[in-house]
Design an enzyme around this catalytic site. Structure first.
Site, PDB file in Angstrom:
ATOM      1  N   TRP A  51       0.812  -1.223   0.000  1.00 61.09           N
ATOM      2  CA  TRP A  51       0.000   0.000   0.000  1.00 61.09           C
ATOM      3  C   TRP A  51       0.845   1.272   0.000  1.00 61.09           C
ATOM      4  O   TRP A  51       1.855   1.348   0.690  1.00 61.09           O
ATOM      5  CB  TRP A  51      -0.868  -0.013   1.258  1.00 61.09           C
ATOM      6  CG  TRP A  51      -1.516   1.279   1.597  1.00 61.09           C
ATOM      7  CD1 TRP A  51      -0.986   2.277   2.379  1.00 61.09           C
ATOM      8  CD2 TRP A  51      -2.813   1.729   1.196  1.00 61.09           C
ATOM      9  NE1 TRP A  51      -1.895   3.323   2.487  1.00 61.09           N
ATOM     10  CE2 TRP A  51      -3.029   3.007   1.765  1.00 61.09           C
ATOM     11  CE3 TRP A  51      -3.826   1.173   0.411  1.00 61.09           C
ATOM     12  CZ2 TRP A  51      -4.193   3.736   1.587  1.00 61.09           C
ATOM     13  CZ3 TRP A  51      -4.996   1.897   0.226  1.00 61.09           C
ATOM     14  CH2 TRP A  51      -5.171   3.167   0.809  1.00 61.09           C
ATOM     15  N   MET A  52       0.381   2.282  -0.707  1.00 61.73           N
ATOM     16  CA  MET A  52       0.992   3.611  -0.690  1.00 61.73           C
ATOM     17  C   MET A  52      -0.094   4.655  -0.446  1.00 61.73           C
ATOM     18  O   MET A  52      -1.157   4.596  -1.051  1.00 61.73           O
ATOM     19  CB  MET A  52       1.648   3.871  -2.049  1.00 61.73           C
ATOM     20  CG  MET A  52       1.953   5.330  -2.353  1.00 61.73           C
ATOM     21  SD  MET A  52       2.425   5.590  -4.090  1.00 61.73           S
ATOM     22  CE  MET A  52       4.117   5.062  -4.072  1.00 61.73           C
ATOM     23  N   ASN A  53       0.198   5.656   0.441  1.00 58.91           N
ATOM     24  CA  ASN A  53      -0.596   6.886   0.394  1.00 58.91           C
ATOM     25  C   ASN A  53       0.330   8.086   0.305  1.00 58.91           C
ATOM     26  O   ASN A  53       1.235   8.056  -0.537  1.00 58.91           O
ATOM     27  CB  ASN A  53      -1.710   6.957   1.457  1.00 58.91           C
ATOM     28  CG  ASN A  53      -1.307   6.844   2.898  1.00 58.91           C
ATOM     29  OD1 ASN A  53      -1.027   5.766   3.372  1.00 58.91           O
ATOM     30  ND2 ASN A  53      -1.300   7.943   3.626  1.00 58.91           N
ATOM     31  N   ASP A  54       0.140   9.121   1.062  1.00 57.10           N
ATOM     32  CA  ASP A  54       0.792  10.424   0.831  1.00 57.10           C
ATOM     33  C   ASP A  54       2.252  10.408   0.347  1.00 57.10           C
ATOM     34  O   ASP A  54       3.067   9.666   0.887  1.00 57.10           O
ATOM     35  CB  ASP A  54       0.860  11.235   2.120  1.00 57.10           C
ATOM     36  CG  ASP A  54      -0.427  11.282   2.887  1.00 57.10           C
ATOM     37  OD1 ASP A  54      -1.418  10.703   2.443  1.00 57.10           O
ATOM     38  OD2 ASP A  54      -0.429  11.913   3.956  1.00 57.10           O
ATOM     39  N   TRP A  78      -4.139   0.074   4.028  1.00 57.71           N
ATOM     40  CA  TRP A  78      -3.396   0.889   4.975  1.00 57.71           C
ATOM     41  C   TRP A  78      -3.033   0.046   6.201  1.00 57.71           C
ATOM     42  O   TRP A  78      -3.830  -0.772   6.657  1.00 57.71           O
ATOM     43  CB  TRP A  78      -4.252   2.086   5.392  1.00 57.71           C
ATOM     44  CG  TRP A  78      -3.504   3.120   6.168  1.00 57.71           C
ATOM     45  CD1 TRP A  78      -2.793   4.149   5.648  1.00 57.71           C
ATOM     46  CD2 TRP A  78      -3.405   3.222   7.592  1.00 57.71           C
ATOM     47  NE1 TRP A  78      -2.235   4.889   6.672  1.00 57.71           N
ATOM     48  CE2 TRP A  78      -2.589   4.344   7.864  1.00 57.71           C
ATOM     49  CE3 TRP A  78      -3.892   2.468   8.661  1.00 57.71           C
ATOM     50  CZ2 TRP A  78      -2.273   4.738   9.162  1.00 57.71           C
ATOM     51  CZ3 TRP A  78      -3.574   2.854   9.960  1.00 57.71           C
ATOM     52  CH2 TRP A  78      -2.777   3.992  10.201  1.00 57.71           C
ATOM     53  N   SER A 110       3.155  11.043   7.856  1.00 55.86           N
ATOM     54  CA  SER A 110       3.718  11.930   6.828  1.00 55.86           C
ATOM     55  C   SER A 110       4.653  13.001   7.378  1.00 55.86           C
ATOM     56  O   SER A 110       4.553  13.401   8.535  1.00 55.86           O
ATOM     57  CB  SER A 110       2.587  12.597   6.052  1.00 55.86           C
ATOM     58  OG  SER A 110       2.023  11.628   5.202  1.00 55.86           O
ATOM     59  N   ARG A 171      -0.083  16.655  12.929  1.00 59.08           N
ATOM     60  CA  ARG A 171       0.682  15.815  12.002  1.00 59.08           C
ATOM     61  C   ARG A 171       1.089  16.499  10.704  1.00 59.08           C
ATOM     62  O   ARG A 171       0.588  17.544  10.352  1.00 59.08           O
ATOM     63  CB  ARG A 171      -0.096  14.532  11.687  1.00 59.08           C
ATOM     64  CG  ARG A 171      -1.486  14.716  11.136  1.00 59.08           C
ATOM     65  CD  ARG A 171      -2.125  13.328  10.944  1.00 59.08           C
ATOM     66  NE  ARG A 171      -3.486  13.439  10.453  1.00 59.08           N
ATOM     67  CZ  ARG A 171      -4.568  13.455  11.227  1.00 59.08           C
ATOM     68  NH1 ARG A 171      -4.444  13.372  12.551  1.00 59.08           N
ATOM     69  NH2 ARG A 171      -5.757  13.572  10.692  1.00 59.08           N
ATOM     70  N   ASP A 172       2.021  15.805  10.037  1.00 61.70           N
ATOM     71  CA  ASP A 172       2.471  16.134   8.681  1.00 61.70           C
ATOM     72  C   ASP A 172       3.339  17.404   8.635  1.00 61.70           C
ATOM     73  O   ASP A 172       3.030  18.353   7.916  1.00 61.70           O
ATOM     74  CB  ASP A 172       1.267  16.259   7.729  1.00 61.70           C
ATOM     75  CG  ASP A 172       0.287  15.111   7.875  1.00 61.70           C
ATOM     76  OD1 ASP A 172       0.721  14.021   8.282  1.00 61.70           O
ATOM     77  OD2 ASP A 172      -0.919  15.293   7.599  1.00 61.70           O
ATOM     78  N   TRP A 309      -9.133   8.592  -0.079  1.00 59.34           N
ATOM     79  CA  TRP A 309      -9.533   7.737   1.052  1.00 59.34           C
ATOM     80  C   TRP A 309     -10.958   7.230   0.858  1.00 59.34           C
ATOM     81  O   TRP A 309     -11.787   7.922   0.261  1.00 59.34           O
ATOM     82  CB  TRP A 309      -9.475   8.534   2.364  1.00 59.34           C
ATOM     83  CG  TRP A 309      -8.081   8.837   2.802  1.00 59.34           C
ATOM     84  CD1 TRP A 309      -7.485  10.069   2.827  1.00 59.34           C
ATOM     85  CD2 TRP A 309      -7.101   7.909   3.262  1.00 59.34           C
ATOM     86  NE1 TRP A 309      -6.195   9.952   3.272  1.00 59.34           N
ATOM     87  CE2 TRP A 309      -5.927   8.641   3.546  1.00 59.34           C
ATOM     88  CE3 TRP A 309      -7.088   6.523   3.456  1.00 59.34           C
ATOM     89  CZ2 TRP A 309      -4.760   8.043   4.026  1.00 59.34           C
ATOM     90  CZ3 TRP A 309      -5.928   5.931   3.929  1.00 59.34           C
ATOM     91  CH2 TRP A 309      -4.779   6.684   4.207  1.00 59.34           C
TER      92      TRP A 309
END
Ligand code: FRU
Length: 480
Positions: A51-54, A78, A110, A171-172, A309
């Site tokens: 899986w990949m996100n941001d 995820w 992230s 976050r991030d 998402w």
């Protein structure tokens, strides 16, 4: 002796981290063989497996662009977040490097990357679980590398452990340097669930001082602002971010979550950001989130997660899920951002399969990849059907001169927006094995949409007017 002891500890830690990473890489190698290649992208970064996100840590270090990403190798869903890693000399040819960060007590959420004293420094959110409501906490961590390949986490993590209001949603981090100081923007929320972005400053990336709230929803801009970025274009400051919880309004905010920007003026004396325009979406397609940027030689590049998402990701049954958009270059024109494909993308062009008018019902046949340049008369309707040559997914692109809107109709799920060309009236369309990116004119309107055809692509002109068309196949530039 005390110094030696410290070195020995760091060394042991690195050995342990490397062992874990070797295991992950061995697992990835084994699983790779099981991937069904039908939707695998040829020139978009995607996870080798899982899986990949941001996108994370988009940066330039030691002669290469680095693009990290939220990664879970063990399932195409995820899971506890790692950082995957790709590098490129030119923003189109990508190579996968070993996994950069592995979760321990913290999931590696992230974050961003900067270069300090020839070292690459990652700042990311460590998400830990707790026994009490809300059962999680988010603080900021650092990791270092001398070669841009192997990373070791800072012993003193977390470096930034709390928000002014004690919110666990924190976050991030996106870090940059200005003058003598490092600055970071971090996504968060107020006690009554309004998204906001916090600004901090540090002399050394380790001790941080809270400066200001640079943006905050007054009530109708969502409950959480994720993945903030803050940068300058032509002397203006841009706050880019991904708010969660916007309510759809007509053609706007049709995705589960949005990504967009506010343009304004910022002062390094008062740390106040004064918006000049309200929030604008930066991409109007179905699958675009958590965008982030980097700067190199005066150019500002953007990449985003090419998914959304809480929607189906049809490739997940094939052993992988998630991708990055192609890299785009940003420019400020008046009070809006225009977004063009990175210039080097033309180096992917392989064979010209069409050059001339495409008449009504005539079609261009492409294999898995293509770039199309299409110009029609905008006083008339334009309608293009883009579908799998053996069926499967399809998209209809339309221009309606009455309402001056570009429409992207993915099997009845419509995204549309008004288009006032600033110059060029051309559509530039990028097709990959399961994706479509449409850039209108100078990049004033862009749509990024995943679509899952069977086989290659067939692009048919359904409009009565002939469309001036050039079509290229594009070569593979990412690992299989
Ligand atoms: C955005 C996001 C970030 C978080 C990460 C976790 O898509 O929710 O806020 O750091 O994904 O994977």
């Amino acid at each position: 002796p005390a110094g030696n002891c410290f070195i020995a500890v760091v060394h042991l830690k690195t050995i342990k981290e490397n062992l874990v990473i070797n295991e992950i890489e061995a697992y990835i190698e084994e699983k790779r063989a099981e991937i069904n290649p039908r939707y695998r992208l040829h020139y978009h970064v995607a996870p080798p497996v899982g899986w990949m996100n941001d996108p994370n840590g988009f940066s330039f270090y030691k002669g290469q662009f680095h693009l990290f990403y939220q990664f879970y190798p063990y399932e195409s869903q995820w899971g506890p977040m790692h950082w995957g890693h790709s590098v490129s000399p030119n923003l189109v040819d990508w190579k996968t490097l070993p996994t950069a960060l592995v979760p321990e007590e913290e999931m590696c959420f992230s974050g961003s990357a900067v270069v300090k004293d020839d070292e690459m420094v990652l700042m990311y959110t460590g998400r830990t679980t707790t026994d009490e409501e809300p059962f999680y906490n988010e603080t900021q961590y650092l990791a270092f590398s001398n070669d841009g390949i192997e990373f070791h986490k800072y012993e003193g993590n977390p470096v930034l452990p709390y928000t002014p209001n004690g919110s666990p949603d924190f976050r991030d981090p996106k870090v940059w340097k200005h003058g003598e100081h490092w600055y970071v923007v971090i996504g968060s929320k107020t006690d009554d669930e309004r998204g906001r972005v916090l600004l901090y400053r540090s002399p050394d990336l380790i001790s941080w001082e809270f400066l200001s709230v640079i943006g905050e929803s007054s009530g109708d801009m969502g409950y959480m602002w994720e993945c903030p970025d803050f940068f300058q274009l032509k002397g203006k400051h841009i706050l880019l971010m991904s708010p969660q919880g916007l309510v759809p309004q007509g053609d706007r905010y049709k995705n589960v979550h949005q990504t967009g920007y506010i343009i304004g003026k910022f002062s390094y004396e008062t740390f106040e950001f004064v918006p000049e325009i309200s929030f604008q979406e930066i991409d109007f397609g179905h699958d675009f989130y958590a965008a982030t940027t980097t700067e190199k030689d005066g150019k500002r590049y953007l990449v985003a997660w090419f998914n959304m998402w809480d929607v189906p990701h049809p490739e997940d049954v094939d052993g992988w899920a998630g991708a990055m958009t192609i890299i785009r270059e940003l420019e400020l024109v008046g009070n809006r951002i225009v977004m063009k494909p990175v210039e080097t993308i033309t180096t992917l062009r392989e064979e010209t399969v069409w050059d001339g008018n495409l008449m009504e019902n005539e079609f261009v046949q492409l294999d898995k990849t293509g770039e199309l340049l299409i110009t029609g008369d905008l006083s008339q309707n334009i309608e293009l059907l883009i579908k799998g040559s053996n069926g499967g997914g399809q998209v209809v692109l339309q221009w309606d001169p009455q309402v001056r809107k570009v429409v992207v109709d993915r099997e009845g799920d419509i995204r549309q927006v008004e288009w006032l060309p600033l110059g060029s009236e051309q559509w530039r369309i990028f097709l990959d094995a399961s994706s479509l990116e449409l850039f209108c004119g100078e990049g004033e309107v862009v749509f990024s949409t995943r679509v899952y055809p069977d086989g290659g692509w067939q692009v048919t002109n359904l409009s009565p007017q002939p469309l001036d068309t050039i079509a290229y196949t594009l070569r593979r530039s990412v690992p299989e």
